[in-house]
Design an enzyme around this catalytic site. Structure first.
Site, PDB file in Angstrom:
ATOM      1  N   MET A 260      36.637  33.101  38.750  1.00  0.00           N
ATOM      2  CA  MET A 260      36.454  32.993  37.294  1.00  0.00           C
ATOM      3  C   MET A 260      34.952  32.956  37.075  1.00  0.00           C
ATOM      4  O   MET A 260      34.370  31.912  36.744  1.00  0.00           O
ATOM      5  CB  MET A 260      37.158  31.733  36.777  1.00  0.00           C
ATOM      6  CG  MET A 260      38.674  31.876  36.762  1.00  0.00           C
ATOM      7  SD  MET A 260      39.545  30.295  36.681  1.00  0.00           S
ATOM      8  CE  MET A 260      39.612  29.879  38.404  1.00  0.00           C
TER       9      MET A 260
ATOM     10  N   ASP B 251      49.788  31.826  37.346  1.00  0.00           N
ATOM     11  CA  ASP B 251      48.868  30.694  37.548  1.00  0.00           C
ATOM     12  C   ASP B 251      48.703  29.906  36.252  1.00  0.00           C
ATOM     13  O   ASP B 251      48.201  30.422  35.261  1.00  0.00           O
ATOM     14  CB  ASP B 251      47.514  31.267  38.009  1.00  0.00           C
ATOM     15  CG  ASP B 251      46.464  30.196  38.319  1.00  0.00           C
ATOM     16  OD1 ASP B 251      46.795  29.000  38.285  1.00  0.00           O
ATOM     17  OD2 ASP B 251      45.317  30.593  38.599  1.00  0.00           O
TER      18      ASP B 251
ATOM     19  N   SER C 227      47.055  25.120  44.210  1.00  0.00           N
ATOM     20  CA  SER C 227      45.669  25.263  43.758  1.00  0.00           C
ATOM     21  C   SER C 227      44.905  24.009  44.132  1.00  0.00           C
ATOM     22  O   SER C 227      45.206  22.912  43.646  1.00  0.00           O
ATOM     23  CB  SER C 227      45.624  25.451  42.243  1.00  0.00           C
ATOM     24  OG  SER C 227      44.317  25.175  41.793  1.00  0.00           O
TER      25      SER C 227
ATOM     26  N   MET D  47      47.636  34.914  34.170  1.00  0.00           N
ATOM     27  CA  MET D  47      47.345  33.534  33.810  1.00  0.00           C
ATOM     28  C   MET D  47      48.353  33.086  32.751  1.00  0.00           C
ATOM     29  O   MET D  47      48.551  33.768  31.740  1.00  0.00           O
ATOM     30  CB  MET D  47      45.942  33.415  33.208  1.00  0.00           C
ATOM     31  CG  MET D  47      44.785  33.706  34.155  1.00  0.00           C
ATOM     32  SD  MET D  47      44.732  32.669  35.609  1.00  0.00           S
ATOM     33  CE  MET D  47      44.577  31.027  34.893  1.00  0.00           C
TER      34      MET D  47
ATOM     35  N   HIS E  47      45.340  28.509  47.181  1.00  0.00           N
ATOM     36  CA  HIS E  47      44.701  29.075  45.979  1.00  0.00           C
ATOM     37  C   HIS E  47      43.372  28.360  45.739  1.00  0.00           C
ATOM     38  O   HIS E  47      43.329  27.137  45.609  1.00  0.00           O
ATOM     39  CB  HIS E  47      45.642  28.935  44.780  1.00  0.00           C
ATOM     40  CG  HIS E  47      45.146  29.641  43.559  1.00  0.00           C
ATOM     41  ND1 HIS E  47      45.246  31.005  43.400  1.00  0.00           N
ATOM     42  CD2 HIS E  47      44.547  29.180  42.438  1.00  0.00           C
ATOM     43  CE1 HIS E  47      44.732  31.349  42.214  1.00  0.00           C
ATOM     44  NE2 HIS E  47      44.288  30.252  41.618  1.00  0.00           N
TER      45      HIS E  47
ATOM     46  N   ASP F 267      40.101  28.126  43.418  1.00  0.00           N
ATOM     47  CA  ASP F 267      39.578  28.442  42.078  1.00  0.00           C
ATOM     48  C   ASP F 267      38.061  28.326  42.014  1.00  0.00           C
ATOM     49  O   ASP F 267      37.510  27.250  42.219  1.00  0.00           O
ATOM     50  CB  ASP F 267      40.200  27.488  41.054  1.00  0.00           C
ATOM     51  CG  ASP F 267      41.646  27.834  40.751  1.00  0.00           C
ATOM     52  OD1 ASP F 267      41.919  29.000  40.433  1.00  0.00           O
ATOM     53  OD2 ASP F 267      42.498  26.933  40.854  1.00  0.00           O
TER      54      ASP F 267
ATOM     55  N   MET G  21      34.859  28.596  39.640  1.00  0.00           N
ATOM     56  CA  MET G  21      34.438  28.582  38.224  1.00  0.00           C
ATOM     57  C   MET G  21      32.925  28.424  38.147  1.00  0.00           C
ATOM     58  O   MET G  21      32.339  27.657  38.913  1.00  0.00           O
ATOM     59  CB  MET G  21      35.110  27.431  37.491  1.00  0.00           C
ATOM     60  CG  MET G  21      36.629  27.451  37.599  1.00  0.00           C
ATOM     61  SD  MET G  21      37.366  26.164  36.595  1.00  0.00           S
ATOM     62  CE  MET G  21      39.082  26.309  37.078  1.00  0.00           C
TER      63      MET G  21
ATOM     64  N   HIS H  27      40.367  32.973  43.610  1.00  0.00           N
ATOM     65  CA  HIS H  27      40.481  33.372  42.201  1.00  0.00           C
ATOM     66  C   HIS H  27      39.110  33.190  41.572  1.00  0.00           C
ATOM     67  O   HIS H  27      38.690  32.065  41.296  1.00  0.00           O
ATOM     68  CB  HIS H  27      41.555  32.482  41.540  1.00  0.00           C
ATOM     69  CG  HIS H  27      41.680  32.663  40.061  1.00  0.00           C
ATOM     70  ND1 HIS H  27      42.385  31.796  39.256  1.00  0.00           N
ATOM     71  CD2 HIS H  27      41.190  33.627  39.225  1.00  0.00           C
ATOM     72  CE1 HIS H  27      42.320  32.199  38.002  1.00  0.00           C
ATOM     73  NE2 HIS H  27      41.594  33.303  37.953  1.00  0.00           N
TER      74      HIS H  27
HETATM   75  C1  DX5 Z   1      43.032  27.333  35.963  1.00  0.00           C
HETATM   76  C2  DX5 Z   1      43.205  27.667  37.446  1.00  0.00           C
HETATM   77  C3  DX5 Z   1      44.487  27.236  38.007  1.00  0.00           C
HETATM   78  C4  DX5 Z   1      44.765  25.756  37.937  1.00  0.00           C
HETATM   79  C5  DX5 Z   1      46.238  25.579  37.766  1.00  0.00           C
HETATM   80  O1  DX5 Z   1      41.946  28.024  35.467  1.00  0.00           O
HETATM   81  O2  DX5 Z   1      43.074  29.056  37.661  1.00  0.00           O
HETATM   82  O3  DX5 Z   1      44.645  27.712  39.333  1.00  0.00           O
HETATM   83  O4  DX5 Z   1      44.350  25.037  39.059  1.00  0.00           O
HETATM   84  O5  DX5 Z   1      46.492  24.241  37.583  1.00  0.00           O
HETATM   85  P1  DX5 Z   1      47.923  23.706  37.116  1.00  0.00           P
HETATM   86  O6  DX5 Z   1      48.914  24.189  38.112  1.00  0.00           O
HETATM   87  O7  DX5 Z   1      47.717  22.234  37.113  1.00  0.00           O
HETATM   88  O8  DX5 Z   1      48.168  24.285  35.741  1.00  0.00           O
HETATM   89 ZN    ZN Z   2      43.596  29.916  39.648  1.00  0.00          ZN
END
Ligand code: DX5
Ligand code: ZN
Length: 228
Positions: A75, A182, A14, A144, A39, A41, A43, A73
């Site tokens: 969010m 994840d 990620s 998750m 990956h 992310d 947000m 991903h």
């Molecule tokens: C959290 C993200 C993850 C995050 C995971 O909302 O979706 O992808 O980066 O991070 P670690 O592996 O540090 O828990």
């Molecule tokens: Zn993620």
């Protein structure tokens, strides 16, 4: 079962935990170290209480030369307007949280129509009944193992039973669906997570927080191989 050979077990660093000032180099480094997909992310400070990166950054990684699959991903809420933008930006997988979309079936169709693989994401407390009528429209199910929004949180153990349950659903469905996990995935718990049924492992801080990405990813892969 889909993840029972090592080629089918994918490590997905990620980039949330990467050094954003050197993102292209960081992505190259994890890919050269053996990562299988990137990956990404997204947000929006609305669906989750944090704000990260959008389609322009995905496009920038493609222009920089990243050829590996990019696993977006989302969010965000609403979802649909961003699907086309990410498809145009070079996304390979686009996953979203079903409760963040007014019409999850429509969103799944939009993703595939845009030429990407579709994914549904489940928070620790999100019921899996969202899958009941869409197993034929999903290419990836992402469970998750932390509440979304931040890297570096601890793995929630209840995810293990949830993984086993979804693995059975996938195998019984006869569809080729990846099972991704994840949040809080590390060298010392990845074997247990693999044994529970995951085949795609997101890890942010556990990879980018180490000095030698190759050693970390190799250790993760040998932990998984030991339970296959
Ligand atoms: C959290 C993200 C993850 C995050 C995971 O909302 O979706 O992808 O980066 O991070 P670690 O592996 O540090 O828990
Ligand atoms: Zn993620």
């Amino acid at each position: 079962m889909w993840g029972n050979t090592m080629e089918n077990n994918w490590i997905a660093p990620s980039i949330l935990s990467a050094d954003f000032a050197r993102l292209g180099e960081e992505v190259d480094a994890v890919l050269n170290a053996g990562a299988d997909l990137v990956h990404f992310d997204v947000m929006d400070n609305h669906y989750v209480p944090n704000l990260t990166i959008g389609p322009m950054v995905c496009e920038a990684l493609r222009s920089y030369g990243v050829e590996a699959p990019i696993d977006v991903h989302l969010m965000v809420s609403p979802v649909d307007r961003l699907v086309g933008d990410f498809a145009d930006a070079g996304a390979s997988y686009i996953s979203f949280h079903p409760e963040a979309s007014d019409h999850p079936d429509r969103t799944l169709q939009l993703i595939r129509k845009a030429g990407c693989k579709s994914g549904l994401v489940f928070n620790p407390a999100t019921p899996l009944s969202w899958l009941d009528h869409v197993m034929d429209k999903v290419d990836m199910i992402l469970l998750m193992s932390v509440n979304p929004g931040f890297g570096g949180q601890s793995f929630i153990d209840a995810t293990l039973n949830k993984l086993t349950y979804v693995r059975k659903l996938i195998d019984e469905s006869g569809h080729k669906i990846r099972l991704e996990v994840d949040g809080g995935v590390k060298v010392d718990n990845i074997a247990q997570i693999a044994a529970a049924g995951a085949d795609t492992f997101v890890a942010g801080s556990a990879i980018f927080g180490t000095q030698d990405y190759k050693t970390t990813i190799s250790r993760m892969k040998s932990e998984i191989a030991a339970v296959r």
